[in-house]
Design a protein around this motif. Structure first.
Motif, PDB file in Angstrom:
ATOM      1  N   ALA A 290       0.828  -1.218   0.000  1.00  0.00           N
ATOM      2  CA  ALA A 290       0.000   0.000   0.000  1.00  0.00           C
ATOM      3  C   ALA A 290       0.865   1.273   0.000  1.00  0.00           C
ATOM      4  CB  ALA A 290      -0.896  -0.004   1.223  1.00  0.00           C
ATOM      5  N   SER A 291       2.201   1.104  -0.070  1.00  0.00           N
ATOM      6  CA  SER A 291       3.059   2.301  -0.031  1.00  0.00           C
ATOM      7  C   SER A 291       3.081   2.977  -1.401  1.00  0.00           C
ATOM      8  CB  SER A 291       4.470   1.903   0.399  1.00  0.00           C
ATOM      9  OG  SER A 291       5.040   1.046  -0.571  1.00  0.00           O
ATOM     10  N   LYS A 292       3.691   4.167  -1.424  1.00  0.00           N
ATOM     11  CA  LYS A 292       3.770   4.924  -2.687  1.00  0.00           C
ATOM     12  C   LYS A 292       5.047   4.569  -3.435  1.00  0.00           C
ATOM     13  CE  LYS A 292       1.448   9.180  -1.111  1.00  0.00           C
ATOM     14  NZ  LYS A 292       0.210   9.018  -1.863  1.00  0.00           N
ATOM     15  N   THR A 293       5.022   4.806  -4.742  1.00  0.00           N
ATOM     16  CA  THR A 293       6.272   4.710  -5.491  1.00  0.00           C
ATOM     17  C   THR A 293       7.043   6.020  -5.259  1.00  0.00           C
ATOM     18  OG1 THR A 293       5.346   5.766  -7.438  1.00  0.00           O
ATOM     19  CG2 THR A 293       5.162   3.353  -7.326  1.00  0.00           C
ATOM     20  N   ILE A 294       8.311   6.018  -5.626  1.00  0.00           N
ATOM     21  CA  ILE A 294       9.103   7.258  -5.451  1.00  0.00           C
ATOM     22  C   ILE A 294       8.511   8.361  -6.329  1.00  0.00           C
ATOM     23  CG2 ILE A 294      11.401   8.286  -5.769  1.00  0.00           C
ATOM     24  CD1 ILE A 294      12.481   5.428  -5.016  1.00  0.00           C
ATOM     25  N   ASP A 295       8.067   8.025  -7.521  1.00  0.00           N
ATOM     26  CA  ASP A 295       7.450   9.038  -8.396  1.00  0.00           C
ATOM     27  C   ASP A 295       6.221   9.657  -7.735  1.00  0.00           C
ATOM     28  OD1 ASP A 295       9.281   8.894 -10.377  1.00  0.00           O
ATOM     29  OD2 ASP A 295       8.156   7.450 -11.611  1.00  0.00           O
ATOM     30  N   GLU A 296       5.482   8.817  -7.001  1.00  0.00           N
ATOM     31  CA  GLU A 296       4.255   9.332  -6.363  1.00  0.00           C
ATOM     32  C   GLU A 296       4.539  10.294  -5.206  1.00  0.00           C
ATOM     33  OE1 GLU A 296       1.217   5.646  -7.424  1.00  0.00           O
ATOM     34  OE2 GLU A 296       2.317   5.591  -5.546  1.00  0.00           O
ATOM     35  N   LEU A 297       5.781  10.396  -4.782  1.00  0.00           N
ATOM     36  CA  LEU A 297       6.119  11.400  -3.762  1.00  0.00           C
ATOM     37  C   LEU A 297       6.146  12.806  -4.370  1.00  0.00           C
ATOM     38  CD1 LEU A 297       9.037   9.627  -1.809  1.00  0.00           C
ATOM     39  CD2 LEU A 297       6.611   9.718  -1.210  1.00  0.00           C
ATOM     40  N   SER A 298       6.154  12.869  -5.716  1.00  0.00           N
ATOM     41  CA  SER A 298       6.127  14.157  -6.453  1.00  0.00           C
ATOM     42  C   SER A 298       7.250  15.089  -6.000  1.00  0.00           C
ATOM     43  CB  SER A 298       4.788  14.869  -6.260  1.00  0.00           C
ATOM     44  OG  SER A 298       3.740  14.046  -6.625  1.00  0.00           O
ATOM     45  N   LEU A 299       8.468  14.576  -6.035  1.00  0.00           N
ATOM     46  CA  LEU A 299       9.605  15.394  -5.593  1.00  0.00           C
ATOM     47  C   LEU A 299      10.194  16.222  -6.731  1.00  0.00           C
ATOM     48  CD1 LEU A 299      11.272  12.612  -3.411  1.00  0.00           C
ATOM     49  CD2 LEU A 299      10.095  14.655  -2.570  1.00  0.00           C
ATOM     50  N   LEU A 300       9.994  15.762  -7.958  1.00  0.00           N
ATOM     51  CA  LEU A 300      10.597  16.481  -9.095  1.00  0.00           C
ATOM     52  C   LEU A 300       9.691  17.641  -9.510  1.00  0.00           C
ATOM     53  CD1 LEU A 300      11.864  13.442 -11.215  1.00  0.00           C
ATOM     54  CD2 LEU A 300      13.184  14.936  -9.710  1.00  0.00           C
ATOM     55  N   PRO A 301      10.296  18.735 -10.011  1.00  0.00           N
ATOM     56  CA  PRO A 301       9.482  19.894 -10.389  1.00  0.00           C
ATOM     57  C   PRO A 301       8.663  19.621 -11.651  1.00  0.00           C
ATOM     58  CG  PRO A 301      11.772  20.243 -11.004  1.00  0.00           C
ATOM     59  CD  PRO A 301      11.733  18.941 -10.272  1.00  0.00           C
ATOM     60  N   THR A 302       7.570  20.350 -11.812  1.00  0.00           N
ATOM     61  CA  THR A 302       6.750  20.142 -13.018  1.00  0.00           C
ATOM     62  C   THR A 302       7.461  20.741 -14.244  1.00  0.00           C
ATOM     63  OG1 THR A 302       5.395  21.797 -11.896  1.00  0.00           O
ATOM     64  CG2 THR A 302       4.344  19.727 -12.397  1.00  0.00           C
ATOM     65  N   ILE A 303       8.050  21.918 -14.070  1.00  0.00           N
ATOM     66  CA  ILE A 303       8.900  22.454 -15.150  1.00  0.00           C
ATOM     67  C   ILE A 303      10.304  21.916 -14.874  1.00  0.00           C
ATOM     68  CG2 ILE A 303       9.851  24.547 -16.219  1.00  0.00           C
ATOM     69  CD1 ILE A 303       7.254  25.940 -15.145  1.00  0.00           C
ATOM     70  N   ARG A 304      10.843  21.140 -15.800  1.00  0.00           N
ATOM     71  CA  ARG A 304      12.027  20.342 -15.475  1.00  0.00           C
ATOM     72  C   ARG A 304      13.341  21.131 -15.586  1.00  0.00           C
ATOM     73  NH1 ARG A 304      11.461  14.939 -15.054  1.00  0.00           N
ATOM     74  NH2 ARG A 304      13.466  15.229 -14.031  1.00  0.00           N
ATOM     75  N   TRP A 305      13.531  22.114 -14.660  1.00  0.00           N
ATOM     76  CA  TRP A 305      14.766  22.897 -14.620  1.00  0.00           C
ATOM     77  C   TRP A 305      15.929  22.078 -14.054  1.00  0.00           C
ATOM     78  CZ3 TRP A 305      15.842  22.419  -9.558  1.00  0.00           C
ATOM     79  CH2 TRP A 305      14.793  22.372  -8.647  1.00  0.00           C
ATOM     80  N   ASP A 306      15.597  20.899 -13.519  1.00  0.00           N
ATOM     81  CA  ASP A 306      16.613  20.129 -12.800  1.00  0.00           C
ATOM     82  C   ASP A 306      17.492  19.274 -13.709  1.00  0.00           C
ATOM     83  OD1 ASP A 306      14.076  18.825 -13.283  1.00  0.00           O
ATOM     84  OD2 ASP A 306      14.921  17.084 -12.278  1.00  0.00           O
TER      85      ASP A 306
END
Ligand code: FAD
Length: 474
Positions: free
Chosen positions: A177-193
């Protein structure tokens, strides 16, 4: 009810080697390894944008090392523990201690809640060479000056423990029932990274490789070289250390083990002393939980700070017209890191030449640094301002042009981030606004178009800052 498990709660210890709490959990039984992205209890110290990017990659690497068995969650850690306890037969919880005031408060609450349910907590020191409460003066009060703190306090105490080896016998449970790492939403929506991360290799292996490279290529020029931002003499281990991809114990003992035949003792001791500054920051934060907010020297509460959004924005964007400042701020923006000497110079410029409150700098660094760390960042800004413990006196104002000439004489560092100045003769790169018109013309530079005019006059602003400071101290 599912399987009986021992939870290892990964926090600022995203590694498998030299991880005392993880080792304990592995020895106790089946491990449920978890990570909680707790932006609820963190409040205003929730991770900044750059830190979240680093965390995403670091968790990805950790999860791979665990064969995909890391369970991730987002939210209030206490509520998540309550929920886990309702679904698993939790026999114990292991963690390495954290020292930020909000984490101490949260962990104390969770420990109490677990205790009431007869679930033991096993806590360890995984991220400091010496516990803050162990390094105090003979009258039990905290040190206020670094040199005695380090020489009399740390070095006279027990030496840092040896790293613990990892077990290969661990077996794991995963929470479906845990989240995936993507589901933590750590990366920005505009991908400046995307470009920023190319400068780094996040994760435990990346940290170990960084250490090896530094020990072979940087350590032998550390003293002297560590002040030159254009040289590769510093370790750049700070983000790895902050996220616990490597422990200070691993670094300390690896540095001590380098043959003094090839690397003079001077460099090894100098490098370990800087690890001591990290410890000192944590010691300060532990004994002064208000360090991130409140001037330790209250006289600074009355300082008439300026307020000028345009100047702050010019500083943030590296458009002040002072090349060393602009190179530093662009290094931060482009790589998520800034060289220590340059951190001190851009900080002094903001707080003293522009007379802006250090909170502006602390917040910007918090958002942009990959190594953003509550203890080191708060202590660093209070040091720069002169408002902290064993801080640089306010009247010692760095002249960014002299600093640039001294520590980046060939302008290697400046040109890396300000290629527009490439055609200027090196003696004019440090202060283009002082170059004769024909020199600027020959270099293809129109000030105000290709590169900004200085946003402040260094000499006048310095004089004004000193006048204000002496009116406060008199
Ligand atoms: C205004 C300001 C803000 C800062 N903010 C942070 C921050 O958010 N996070 C952070 O980790 N450091 C911070 N520092 C401290 C320092 O600049 C960085 O730790 C250092 O630049 C990291 O680079 P490095 O790993 O190559 O250091 P190295 O020179 O290789 O040193 C090895 C390690 O020692 C520690 N260290 C070195 N210098 C210092 C120092 N002056 N204070 C405390 N620890 C030190 C770091 O953990 C570093 O990784 C700040 C300094 C200033 C002046």
């Amino acid at each position: 009810m599912s399987a009986s498990v021992y939870i290892h709660w990964f926090r600022q210890d995203l590694r498998l080697n030299d991880n005392p709490a993880f080792l304990q959990a592995s020895e106790l039984g089946c491990v449920l390894p978890i990570y909680i992205f707790d932006d609820i209890n963190a409040g205003e110290y929730a991770m900044g944008s750059a830190s979240r990017v680093w965390l995403h990659h670091s968790l990805t690497s950790l999860s791979e090392s665990l064969g995909g068995m890391l369970s991730c969650y987002r939210g209030d850690a206490s509520a998540i523990f309550e929920e886990l306890i309702s679904r698993f037969d939790v026999r114990g919880v292991c963690w390495n201690r954290c020292y930020e005031p909000w984490r101490i408060a949260r962990d104390t609450g969770i420990k109490k809640m677990l205790g009431e349910k007869d679930i033991p907590v096993y806590s360890y020191n995984g991220s400091l060479l010496w516990e803050p409460w162990d390094i105090v003066k003979s009258d039990s009060s905290p040190y206020r000056v670094f040199t005695p703190y380090y020489n009399k306090g740390c070095l006279q105490y027990e030496p840092p423990r040896m790293p613990v080896t990892k077990t290969d016998k661990a077996h794991f449970e995963k929470d479906n029932a845990s989240k995936t790492i993507d589901e933590l939403s750590l990366l920005p929506t505009i991908r400046w990274d995307k470009k920023m991360v190319l400068h780094w290799k996040m994760g435990e292996l990346g940290a170990q490789n960084r250490l090896k490279t530094f020990l072979h290529e940087g350590l032998n020029s550390y003293i002297g070289g560590r002040d030159m931002p254009g040289k590769c003499s510093v370790s750049r281990l700070s983000p790895h250390l902050h996220f616990g991809e490597i422990s200070p114990h691993q670094i300390w003992h690896a540095a001590q083990a380098v043959s003094t035949g090839t690397v003079e003792k001077l460099h090894i001791e100098g490098f370990c002393r800087e690890l001591g500054w990290r410890e000192f920051s944590y010691n300060q934060l532990y004994f002064n939980p208000e360090l991130p907010k409140k001037n330790i020297r209250p006289m600074f509460d009355d300082f008439p700070w300026e307020s000028n959004d345009a100047q702050i924005e010019a500083w943030q964007r590296g458009e002040t017209g002072i090349p060393l400042i602009d190179a530093g701020m662009r290094e931060l923006w482009q790589t998520g890191y800034m060289h220590n000497r340059v951190r001190m110079v851009v900080g002094s410029f903001l707080v003293k030449n522009l007379r802006m409150h250090w909170h502006h700098g602390e917040r910007w660094f918090w958002d942009c640094l990959f190594d953003a760390d509550l203890a080191n960042n708060s202590a660093g800004w209070q040091w720069v301002t002169g408002s902290g413990i064993d801080a640089a006196p306010y009247f010692r104002i760095f002249n960014p042009v002299l600093q640039s000439k001294k520590f980046d004489p060939n302008a290697d560092y400046i040109l890396k981030y300000l290629p527009v100045l490439t055609r200027l003769p090196v003696e004019h790169i440090h202060a283009p606004y002082e170059a004769p018109q024909d020199v600027l013309r020959n270099a293809g530079i129109v000030l105000g178009e290709d590169y900004p005019h200085p946003i402040v006059d260094l000499a006048t602003s310095r004089k004004r800052a000193l006048e204000i400071y002496s009116s406060l101290s008199s």
